[in-house]
Design a protein around this motif. Structure first.
Motif, PDB file in Angstrom:
ATOM      1  N   THR A 181      -6.120  11.516  44.753  1.00 42.33           N
ATOM      2  CA  THR A 181      -5.775  12.842  44.228  1.00 42.33           C
ATOM      3  C   THR A 181      -4.263  13.042  44.129  1.00 42.33           C
ATOM      4  O   THR A 181      -3.798  13.863  43.361  1.00 42.33           O
ATOM      5  CB  THR A 181      -6.379  13.957  45.100  1.00 42.33           C
ATOM      6  OG1 THR A 181      -5.914  13.799  46.439  1.00 42.33           O
ATOM      7  CG2 THR A 181      -7.901  13.923  45.051  1.00 42.33           C
ATOM      8  N   ARG A 182      -3.510  12.275  44.903  1.00 41.64           N
ATOM      9  CA  ARG A 182      -2.043  12.403  44.872  1.00 41.64           C
ATOM     10  C   ARG A 182      -1.390  11.353  43.971  1.00 41.64           C
ATOM     11  O   ARG A 182      -0.162  11.245  43.947  1.00 41.64           O
ATOM     12  CB  ARG A 182      -1.490  12.269  46.282  1.00 41.64           C
ATOM     13  CG  ARG A 182      -1.993  13.345  47.203  1.00 41.64           C
ATOM     14  CD  ARG A 182      -0.872  14.288  47.529  1.00 41.64           C
ATOM     15  NE  ARG A 182      -1.379  15.466  48.193  1.00 41.64           N
ATOM     16  CZ  ARG A 182      -1.099  15.789  49.432  1.00 41.64           C
ATOM     17  NH1 ARG A 182      -0.333  15.015  50.146  1.00 41.64           N
ATOM     18  NH2 ARG A 182      -1.576  16.894  49.937  1.00 41.64           N
ATOM     19  N   LEU A 183      -2.205  10.582  43.264  1.00 44.46           N
ATOM     20  CA  LEU A 183      -1.656   9.600  42.330  1.00 44.46           C
ATOM     21  C   LEU A 183      -1.140  10.353  41.110  1.00 44.46           C
ATOM     22  O   LEU A 183      -1.908  10.953  40.361  1.00 44.46           O
ATOM     23  CB  LEU A 183      -2.711   8.576  41.911  1.00 44.46           C
ATOM     24  CG  LEU A 183      -2.238   7.540  40.889  1.00 44.46           C
ATOM     25  CD1 LEU A 183      -1.193   6.612  41.507  1.00 44.46           C
ATOM     26  CD2 LEU A 183      -3.398   6.734  40.370  1.00 44.46           C
ATOM     27  N   THR A 184       0.164  10.368  40.960  1.00 49.79           N
ATOM     28  CA  THR A 184       0.795  10.986  39.798  1.00 49.79           C
ATOM     29  C   THR A 184       1.773   9.987  39.210  1.00 49.79           C
ATOM     30  O   THR A 184       2.189   9.032  39.879  1.00 49.79           O
ATOM     31  CB  THR A 184       1.566  12.273  40.176  1.00 49.79           C
ATOM     32  OG1 THR A 184       2.647  11.906  41.052  1.00 49.79           O
ATOM     33  CG2 THR A 184       0.652  13.294  40.844  1.00 49.79           C
ATOM     34  N   ARG A 244      -0.215   1.247  46.124  1.00 53.00           N
ATOM     35  CA  ARG A 244       0.355   1.698  47.393  1.00 53.00           C
ATOM     36  C   ARG A 244       0.290   3.219  47.518  1.00 53.00           C
ATOM     37  O   ARG A 244       0.019   3.745  48.598  1.00 53.00           O
ATOM     38  CB  ARG A 244       1.799   1.198  47.553  1.00 53.00           C
ATOM     39  CG  ARG A 244       1.885  -0.302  47.799  1.00 53.00           C
ATOM     40  CD  ARG A 244       3.286  -0.743  48.190  1.00 53.00           C
ATOM     41  NE  ARG A 244       4.310  -0.406  47.206  1.00 53.00           N
ATOM     42  CZ  ARG A 244       4.646  -1.160  46.161  1.00 53.00           C
ATOM     43  NH1 ARG A 244       4.009  -2.309  45.948  1.00 53.00           N
ATOM     44  NH2 ARG A 244       5.602  -0.784  45.341  1.00 53.00           N
ATOM     45  N   VAL A 245       0.522   3.923  46.414  1.00 53.36           N
ATOM     46  CA  VAL A 245       0.437   5.391  46.435  1.00 53.36           C
ATOM     47  C   VAL A 245      -0.979   5.819  46.785  1.00 53.36           C
ATOM     48  O   VAL A 245      -1.188   6.685  47.636  1.00 53.36           O
ATOM     49  CB  VAL A 245       0.875   6.000  45.076  1.00 53.36           C
ATOM     50  CG1 VAL A 245       0.537   7.484  45.010  1.00 53.36           C
ATOM     51  CG2 VAL A 245       2.363   5.774  44.843  1.00 53.36           C
ATOM     52  N   GLU A 278       7.672   5.365  43.904  1.00 48.72           N
ATOM     53  CA  GLU A 278       7.279   4.198  44.710  1.00 48.72           C
ATOM     54  C   GLU A 278       7.837   2.902  44.122  1.00 48.72           C
ATOM     55  O   GLU A 278       8.240   2.001  44.853  1.00 48.72           O
ATOM     56  CB  GLU A 278       5.749   4.117  44.798  1.00 48.72           C
ATOM     57  CG  GLU A 278       5.221   2.976  45.618  1.00 48.72           C
ATOM     58  CD  GLU A 278       5.491   3.104  47.107  1.00 48.72           C
ATOM     59  OE1 GLU A 278       5.575   2.056  47.775  1.00 48.72           O
ATOM     60  OE2 GLU A 278       5.631   4.233  47.620  1.00 48.72           O
ATOM     61  N   ASP A 299     -11.187   4.503  46.508  1.00 46.90           N
ATOM     62  CA  ASP A 299     -10.535   5.807  46.438  1.00 46.90           C
ATOM     63  C   ASP A 299     -10.411   6.256  44.984  1.00 46.90           C
ATOM     64  O   ASP A 299     -10.464   7.449  44.686  1.00 46.90           O
ATOM     65  CB  ASP A 299      -9.165   5.744  47.117  1.00 46.90           C
ATOM     66  CG  ASP A 299      -8.723   7.086  47.665  1.00 46.90           C
ATOM     67  OD1 ASP A 299      -9.535   8.035  47.671  1.00 46.90           O
ATOM     68  OD2 ASP A 299      -7.568   7.195  48.088  1.00 46.90           O
ATOM     69  N   ARG A 345      -1.764   5.050  50.466  1.00 48.75           N
ATOM     70  CA  ARG A 345      -1.029   5.908  51.394  1.00 48.75           C
ATOM     71  C   ARG A 345      -1.435   7.385  51.286  1.00 48.75           C
ATOM     72  O   ARG A 345      -1.655   8.056  52.284  1.00 48.75           O
ATOM     73  CB  ARG A 345       0.476   5.773  51.128  1.00 48.75           C
ATOM     74  CG  ARG A 345       1.353   6.572  52.061  1.00 48.75           C
ATOM     75  CD  ARG A 345       2.827   6.491  51.680  1.00 48.75           C
ATOM     76  NE  ARG A 345       3.053   7.082  50.372  1.00 48.75           N
ATOM     77  CZ  ARG A 345       3.661   6.457  49.361  1.00 48.75           C
ATOM     78  NH1 ARG A 345       4.129   5.236  49.503  1.00 48.75           N
ATOM     79  NH2 ARG A 345       3.817   7.060  48.204  1.00 48.75           N
ATOM     80  N   ASP A 346      -1.556   7.878  50.035  1.00 49.87           N
ATOM     81  CA  ASP A 346      -1.727   9.316  49.807  1.00 49.87           C
ATOM     82  C   ASP A 346      -3.095   9.721  49.273  1.00 49.87           C
ATOM     83  O   ASP A 346      -3.407  10.906  49.229  1.00 49.87           O
ATOM     84  CB  ASP A 346      -0.665   9.819  48.812  1.00 49.87           C
ATOM     85  CG  ASP A 346       0.755   9.521  49.260  1.00 49.87           C
ATOM     86  OD1 ASP A 346       0.990   9.444  50.484  1.00 49.87           O
ATOM     87  OD2 ASP A 346       1.630   9.365  48.387  1.00 49.87           O
ATOM     88  N   GLY A 347      -3.883   8.759  48.816  1.00 53.04           N
ATOM     89  CA  GLY A 347      -5.187   9.058  48.222  1.00 53.04           C
ATOM     90  C   GLY A 347      -5.092   9.202  46.711  1.00 53.04           C
ATOM     91  O   GLY A 347      -4.006   9.438  46.160  1.00 53.04           O
ATOM     92  N   ALA A 394       4.834  10.042  41.352  1.00 48.50           N
ATOM     93  CA  ALA A 394       4.696   9.316  42.618  1.00 48.50           C
ATOM     94  C   ALA A 394       4.810   7.808  42.399  1.00 48.50           C
ATOM     95  O   ALA A 394       5.442   7.102  43.199  1.00 48.50           O
ATOM     96  CB  ALA A 394       3.367   9.656  43.288  1.00 48.50           C
TER      97      ALA A 394
END
Length: 192
Positions: free
Chosen positions: A26-29, A18-19, A36, A106, A22-24, A32
């Motif tokens: 590159t924003r998977l941390t 889902r992260v 979530e 992605d 929603r955010d791509g 995050a």
């Protein structure tokens, strides 16, 4: 003494998906994903020590789910000729996993940087190509049909073009028609 909360790994992987959606990628941390999933970062770190380990687990989870889904379509075709590619075409017609495919694409950025992350996808593609060639009346046509289906899905997944539903259905039927020889001479040529 308080009971330790059990964190479901599947729920964590779905939160990571889902992260990414929603955010791509590159924003998977890890932070995050923890937010979530509604858990602590320590819980994510317990199962996935690094972002790369989390990405690898997400890719393997998505790949396993897609392989199982595709095999279900192939099994519906039974023992008839071209069962493997006909099953994959039928799966493309249903196209119920666009969300998962988009998340996986992605994450493809991560695949380019780490050879070990590509293994699950390479193995599944290789096994589908082998199954198509083994079950196809005309293996070369089956392979071309596979490439056409995968190309269609990639164009859609990258958002490069969205086919109107009727046109998409006709394209898939045209791909299916690749498996049928049109003339006796063509049948003889394909047998070579």
């Amino acid at each position: 003494m308080a009971r330790t909360r059990t964190i479901d790994r599947t729920a964590m992987l779905e939160a990571a998906q889902r992260v990414v959606a929603r955010d791509g990628a590159t924003r998977l941390t890890l932070d995050a994903v923890a937010a979530e999933a509604g858990i602590s970062k320590a819980s994510v770190l317990y199962d996935y020590k690094t972002k790369q380990a989390l990405i690898k687990a997400v890719i393997e989870h998505l790949s396993a789910a897609e392989v199982a889904r595709l095999h279900a379509f192939i099994e519906k075709e039974g023992d008839k000729p071209n069962a493997a590619i006909l099953g994959l075409i039928a799966a493309a017609e249903s196209d119920e996993t666009a969300f998962h495919r988009n998340v996986a694409l992605d994450l493809a950025v991560a695949l380019n940087q780490h050879n070990d992350l590509r293994c699950a996808i390479q193995e599944s593609i290789g096994s589908f190509i082998e199954a198509i060639q083994a079950s196809s009346t005309y293996p070369r046509r089956g392979t071309v049909a596979f490439l056409a289906v995968e190309g269609l899905k990639l164009i859609e997944s990258f958002g490069l073009y969205e086919w109107p539903p009727g046109e998409r259905a006709r394209i898939l039927e045209d791909i299916r028609a690749l498996l049928r020889p049109e003339t006796p001479n063509e049948m003889q040529d394909l047998a070579l």
